[in-house]
Every structure is written in structure tokens, then in C-alpha cells.
Write an enzyme that holds these catalytic residues in place. Structure first.
Site, PDB file in Angstrom:
ATOM      1  N   ASP A  89       0.863  -1.171   0.000  1.00  0.00           N
ATOM      2  CA  ASP A  89       0.000   0.000   0.000  1.00  0.00           C
ATOM      3  C   ASP A  89       0.903   1.225   0.000  1.00  0.00           C
ATOM      4  O   ASP A  89       2.107   1.138   0.264  1.00  0.00           O
ATOM      5  CB  ASP A  89      -0.948  -0.009   1.202  1.00  0.00           C
ATOM      6  CG  ASP A  89      -2.264   0.696   0.898  1.00  0.00           C
ATOM      7  OD1 ASP A  89      -2.279   1.576   0.014  1.00  0.00           O
ATOM      8  OD2 ASP A  89      -3.280   0.380   1.532  1.00  0.00           O
ATOM      9  N   GLU A 108     -16.753   9.913   4.938  1.00  0.00           N
ATOM     10  CA  GLU A 108     -16.702   8.468   5.139  1.00  0.00           C
ATOM     11  C   GLU A 108     -15.768   7.891   4.087  1.00  0.00           C
ATOM     12  O   GLU A 108     -16.115   7.820   2.915  1.00  0.00           O
ATOM     13  CB  GLU A 108     -18.108   7.881   4.990  1.00  0.00           C
ATOM     14  CG  GLU A 108     -18.152   6.376   5.048  1.00  0.00           C
ATOM     15  CD  GLU A 108     -19.535   5.812   4.748  1.00  0.00           C
ATOM     16  OE1 GLU A 108     -19.925   4.857   5.429  1.00  0.00           O
ATOM     17  OE2 GLU A 108     -20.212   6.323   3.833  1.00  0.00           O
TER      18      GLU A 108
END
Length: 697
Positions: A238, A450
Site C-alpha cells: 500500500d 466516510e
């Protein structure tokens, strides 16, 4: 047959060590003397080609999961790959090798959505390992194409593994679970991605799992992924996760130690800029050049399978014209899945609305006329957006119905205007409600609050939710507008990527439609459902809880009391639940170890589509029950269908602490219905599933 590994090794053998290391960064450098062009590995395709200009923008992943339809997701992924090819070849012709413009897509996200507070949960396919595996395999197959050697595009299963928040702590967090939860909840979808779909890439997570950083984990990368599962593709970190080893996880002390750990454990590609330290690591004897060679070989194999670096090109893939991008055919598929994803959570008979009898309809709420809740995150740019207000207005015009709009409140702040008093849009919303014959109230969230740390704002918890309640003034808006409506119909449309505790709405409004983040054309599909032009069919891929009090600590990665398989309380809306505008019945059920036979009838008055769900309860196991079979059925009123539903090969099995499957012997109970077999689902849907026992020896 072209030997990709032989050719990759031969090409790497002609390179200097510095040139090889330059290929291990997401922005791989050009090696002009060998005819190797620069290539940026970082591209996104979660629900359409993202961050690279105009493309067909499908519903967010969790919304597509609500269809429970693997075949549909494979079609969607095939379209995404087609558009990726169309754009890639056009960009190449213009000499544009920039980020987000390649064919290596860092999708799908097949993490388990274990807790509704996780900000990135809407990138996933929900909370169930079986559903996630089936949809993940289908999406990977669609992206990669059906050729045994050549790739249409390269998919990447992420984030490996045991990853779902907290976002604010992801660079230093240690996710701890027991062996049972590791193998029976967190890993099955990844195993399916590798062994069934042949996924080309796997991305490690930011966090540690069981003490090891995921992008340098011996357990995850060496023992399980490459050892037990025999994964042959490449592993990518990542982004900037490798530097976390020494900066935050504190498992190493220097950049050289961090890159050594990552490369030795099998992380071939660094999303970030730390891998140039591999040169120092080789010089100091911490890494060998053979370690570098192996990583570069894996990376070159992927590029060659895509038809790069002089390898054969698939004629069908390279001939895809630019005109296929965002074409009418793709927009039609987008509209199909957008229509099939929303979940009808409540209907007291008010829905569908008869626009022909309504003089005025109010459309109210912070999500009524916003593009953000259409998009989700990792989104592309659509050529057309249809908000809920746009969709309702277009529908109303056909009937001569007037639409009155009010924003009502900000999505999460206490006012809209900078100089205004709090609740500066409330009075307008109340006036609109009083002067309309029905109210459509659009509430929820969007990916600004979110989502992923760094992408979502920090209004709450770096993208995670601190509460299941509606944010800001939305609950007040809901209650006051419902009161102002004075008994006239109030329909709540929730646009969110995760569960919201709408217990008050469940008790007081006439209908609730969960639309998730429905994609660029979402408003059109929502209006069609509200008007009854199509019947809703979506099923919840997550549990809607009644309150935060139902949830364990967010940082606890044990599955006890999490998700429908382990939750001990009563859900507000259970996993697998969703209503239609007609009625279906299971008329016969014959269980089997490999195949269940089910007879279904449409007992209602209109055509509709339903999802037949098979669940299993196994003796002596921790799960209450688990989804193990899915079938879609579309029937006209009075129509019947005889279905043969494949049962998951793992339905009567579990994984032990070594990751080996074993058969659970004894009497299992199978259920066939349109919901999970709990009392709350039966009460909401109106009928329980049929049950039958099956003895497994």
C-alpha cells in the site's frame, strides 16, 4: 507458447542493479537503452476507471454487492477493463504515461466489512466471506479476461490482510485475531481470489497483523500467499506503507532494514519512494541481487502478460477503440446495475408513489441535489450526473407534478451559510413539507466524511465514523420535516456507504430506501423505484444495527458479536434483507451437499426479481449460520421456477489453525429463503425460510 518467465528473466539479466531497482517503484523508470518505456503501476478501477478523466461510473462496490449477482459484477468489470484498454491505448499514442493511466488496476477491495464504523467499508462487498469471495472472483475474472495467458487488465486483491480500520491509526495499528477468525473470516476471499480467479496482484495492508507489518509479513506473504496458496503474481505495498515499518510500527530501525524485510518477504513493488534504498541494502549484504531479480521478474511477467515489453498482444484487446469509453452500451449496463442495487428497507404500503395523483412533491435533504453521494470514493468523472432531485423532477414532469426542493441542513455542520445562525435551512424545509402532498427526504453520508484517511475529511475520525447516527442536523431535520408533513407520506432515501441507525425513521416514516452511493445515474434509478416503474430487489450486504451500543470495541478484530454470523442481538435490518413490490414464496426445498433444489413462485401482483439465499448451520461451530448459496430469479405474477443452486464447496467445512480445510461431520441445517433465517428477518419480510437437515459423514 510464449514463456513469460524466461523472457522476463532474460530482460532483467541485461539490466544494471540500479535499473532493476528503478522498476520496483510504482512510477517505474524508462530504460531507454533496452527499449523499456516508463510505466506507472498505480491505476484504480473500484467501480469504473478512476482519476483518469471521463469513464462510466458504476455504483460504489458495496452498492453493487447489494445485487448479490456475481454474473452482473463480472459484466461490469469486463466493461471497466474495456474502457481501461480504450483509454490506455489512447494515452499511449499521446505519450502520456502518467499515474492512473495504466492497465494494472488496484481493485477489488475484498476486505471484510467487519464494523460499520470503518470508513473504507463502502469499497468492499460487505461483511460475509462467501458473498465477498463470489463477487471478488467474478470482478477479477471480468477485469482480467478469459485468455489463459494474456491479460485484458491486471486485477489486484487488497488489502492483505485483516484490515478494516481504524483509519487514524492504520500506520501503527496491530490487528489481532485468533486462528479461527483469521482463516474462516479474513482470508477465504483472498484464497478464492488466488486459487479460483488467478488474480495477478495482491496489495498488502498498512497495519500490522499479529505483530508483523502486512507488507513485510512472513506469515501472510511468505507462508500463506506464496507458500500455502502458491501465488505466482506480484505483491505491491500500500502507498508509502513500507516506511511505516521503521517510522511507526517500529519493527525496523532504518529504511534499509525496512526495504530488506519487504523484499525478502515477497513485496515486489513499492507504491512510494523507499525502494531506492534497496541499492544500499544490496551493497551492505542485507539483500542479494537475486532477491531483486526475482521481484523484477514477477513485475515484468505482469507487463508482458498485458502485451507490453515486446510480448505478444491480444488482438481483441489492442483493437478496442477509444469510442468504447463511456459508450451507450456501457451506460445501459450502468443503469441496469444502478436499478438493481437499492434496498427497500421499509414500506407500509405507501410505495410506490402514484405521481399521477400528487400535485406537489417535496424533495428535501443535504443529499437530494449533491453529486458527492452518487460517486463514492475512488471515483471517475462521469459525463452525466443525475441527482435524486434531477431524477424525481424528470419523473414528475411526465405527470405534471410540481417538485419543491429544500436543502434542509448541511450534511454534517450545523449550518449552510457562513454568516448564518445554526439551522439556517430548516424553516424552508418545513415550509416545503407543509405545502407538498408527499416528502422524499434524502439523508445520509458521502465520501468526504466516510472514506480513507487523507481522502475523507477529518471532521470525524480520519474517515471512520464515530457513531451510527445521522451526522449534523439530519436527525432533527428528519423529525421536524416528518412532523410538518402532518401525516402525508414521508419517504427516506439513504445515500451512504455503510449502515446508519435509523431507528426513529423505522418507527415514524412510511418508507425507507437504502440507495448506497448509486453511481452517476443513481437519481434516475431512485426515482424509477419510488414511482414503481421498477421493483426494488437489492439485499443488504451488511447488517444495520439499532445503535452503537450493539457494537464491540472498534479496535477489537475478534469476530465475536460482529456481523450477522456472530451477532447476538436483534438487528434493525439484517444482512440479506430487502423488500420488493411483489411477493415470492419457496414452495419446495430439497437440500444437497453440492446442490440444493428450490421451487419458487411469484405470489404477488407484479413482475419482480428476487434473491434466493441458502444458509447453513453446522454442529459445534461458532457461527449462527452462514450464507452458502445464491440464485437470482425473475418471475411474472403467478410464475414459477425450479432452481438448482450450487452450494459452496466450503459450506460443510472449516479451516483449522494451519489453514487446512476439514469436514464438519454431523447433522447440518440448511435454509432456503429470501432472507437469513432469523426471527427479525422473518418478521420484516413476512415469511421465514424453509429448513431441512442434512447429515454429513
Amino acid at each position: 507458447m510464449y514463456d513469460y518467465h524466461k523472457e522476463a528473466r532474460a530482460l532483467a539479466a541485461r539490466m544494471t542493479l540500479k535499473e532493476k531497482v528503478s522498476q520496483m517503484l510504482h512510477g517505474a523508470a524508462e530504460v531507454e537503452r533496452l527499449g523499456i518505456p516508463s510505466y506507472n503501476w498505480w491505476s484504480e478501477a473500484l467501480h469504473g476507471i478512476a482519476r483518469a478523466g471521463v469513464a462510466t461510473m458504476f455504483p460504489q462496490a458495496v452498492a453493487m454487492a447489494a445485487t448479490f449477482d456475481a454474473e452482473l459484477l463480472e459484466r461490469v468489470a469486463g466493461v471497466i477493463a474495456t474502457e481501461g484498454r480504450a483509454k490506455y491505448h489512447a494515452f499511449q499514442r499521446e505519450g502520456d504515461h502518467d499515474i492512473y493511466k495504466g492497465l494494472t488496476f488496484w481493485s477489488p477491495n475484498i476486505n471484510i466489512f467487519r464494523d460499520p464504523r470503518c470508513g473504507r467499508g463502502h469499497e468492499t462487498y460487505g461483511e460475509d466471506p462467501y458473498l465477498t469471495a463470489r463477487l471478488g472472483v467474478a470482478f477479477i475474472n471480468g477485469l482480467q479476461g478469459d485468455h489463459p495467458e494474456m491479460l485484458k487488465s491486471a486485477a489486484c486483491a487488497k488489502h492483505f490482510a485483516v484490515h478494516s480500520g481504524p483509519e487514524a491509526e492504520r500506520h501503527e495499528f496491530n490487528a489481532v485475531c485468533d486462528d479461527y477468525d483469521l482463516w474462516n473470516t479474513y482470508l477465504p476471499a483472498f484464497e478464492a481470489a488466488v486459487l479460483e480467479a488467478g488474480v495477478e496482484a495482491v496489495m498488502g495492508a498498512y497495519n500490522r497483523t499479529l505483530g508483523e507489518p502486512c507488507c513485510g509479513s512472513k506469515l501472510l506473504l511468505a507462508d500463506i500467499l506464496r507458500g500455502k496458496w502458491g501465488f505466482k503474481g506480484h505483491v505491491v505495498s500500500d502507498c508509502w506503507a513500507v516506511k511505516d515499518f521503521h517510522m511507526y510500527h517500529k519493527v525496523t530501525e532504518t529504511p534499509e532494514e525496512s526495504v530488506t524485510l519487504a523484499v525478502r518477504m515477497g513485496c515486489d513493488l513499492n507504491c512510494g519512494n523507499l525502494y531506492p534504498y534497496c541499492l544500499d541494502a544490496v551493497e551492505r549484504g542485507m539483500l542479494t541481487e537475486a532477491d531483486i531479480d526475482l521481484a523484477v521478474e514477477r513485475l515484468f511477467v505482469t507487463r508482458m502478460r498485458l502485451g507490453m515489453l515486446g510480448a505478444p498482444e491480444h488482438p481483441d484487446y489492442v483493437s478496442i477503440p477509444f469510442e468504447k469509453n463511456d459508450c451507450a452500451e456501457h451506460r445501459e449496463l450502468n443503469l441496469e446495475i444502478t436499478r438493481r442495487a437499492p434496498v427497500l428497507l421499509k414500506n407500509d404500503g405507501t410505495l410506490p408513489l402514484d405521481f399521477g395523483k400528487l400535485k406537489t412533491v417535496a424533495v428535501v435533504g443535504p443529499n437530494a441535489n449533491s453529486r458527492r453521494p452518487l460517486q463514492g470514493n475512488y471515483e471517475g468523472t462521469a459525463s452525466e450526473y443525475v441527482t435524486v432531485l434531477d431524477g424525481v423532477r424528470a419523473m414528475a414532469e411526465r405527470y405534471g407534478t410540481r417538485v419543491m426542493y429544500a436543502e434542509g441542513c448541511h450534511l454534517y455542520k450545523d449550518k449552510v451559510g457562513g454568516l448564518a445562525e445554526p439551522n439556517d435551512r430548516m424553516a424552508e424545509a418545513l415550509a416545503v413539507a407543509r405545502h407538498s402532498d408527499a416528502v422524499i427526504l434524502c439523508l445520509g453520508l458521502d465520501a468526504d466524511i466516510e472514506g480513507e484517511e487523507g481522502d475523507a475529511g477529518n471532521e470525524f475520525a480520519s474517515g471512520d465514523k464515530i457513531s451510527l447516527d445521522l451526522p449534523g442536523r439530519q436527525q432533527e431535520l428528519l423529525e421536524r420535516v416528518t412532523g410538518a408533513a402532518g401525516g402525508k407520506p414521508v419517504i427516506v432515501v439513504l445515500l451512504s456507504g455503510s449502515a446508519i441507525a435509523v431507528t426513529w425513521a423505522d418507527e415514524h416514516v412510511n418508507g425507507i430506501l437504502q440507495a448506497f452511493y448509486p453511481g452517476a445515474l443513481g437519481g434516475r434509478a431512485v426515482a424509477e423505484i419510488l414511482a414503481g416503474e421498477i421493483s426494488p430487489e437489492g439485499k443488504l450486504p451488511v447488517t444495520f444495527y439499532k445503535s452503537d451500543a450493539d457494537l464491540p470495541d472498534f479496535r477489537d478484530y475478534g469476530m465475536a458479536n460482529r456481523t450477522y454470523r456472530y451477532f447476538g442481538g436483534e438487528a434493525l435490518y439484517p444482512f440479506g434483507f430487502g423488500l420488493t413490490y411483489t411477493r415470492f414464496a419457496i414452495e419446495a426445498f430439497e437440500p444437497g451437499r453440492e446442490l440444493c433444489r428450490v421451487a419458487v413462485r411469484n405470489t404477488g401482483s407484479r413482475e419482480g426479481r428476487e434473491t434466493v439465499q441458502i444458509y447453513v448451520t453446522s454442529p459445534g461451530c461458532k457461527e449462527k449460520y452462514s450464507l452458502c448459496g445464491i440464485a437470482k430469479v425473475s418471475l411474472k405474477p403467478g410464475g414459477t421456477a425450479e432452481l438448482e443452486i450450487p452450494v459452496a464447496k466450503t459450506a460443510f467445512c472449516r479451516w483449522d489453525g494451519n489453514g487446512d480445510k476439514y469436514v464438519v461431520k454431523g447433522e447440518h441445517t440448511l435454509y432456503a429463503g429470501f432472507t437469513q433465517p432469523d426471527a427479525r428477518s422473518a418478521a420484516l419480510y413476512g415469511s421465514p425460510p424453509l429448513a431441512s437437515s442434512l447429515n454429513i459423514e
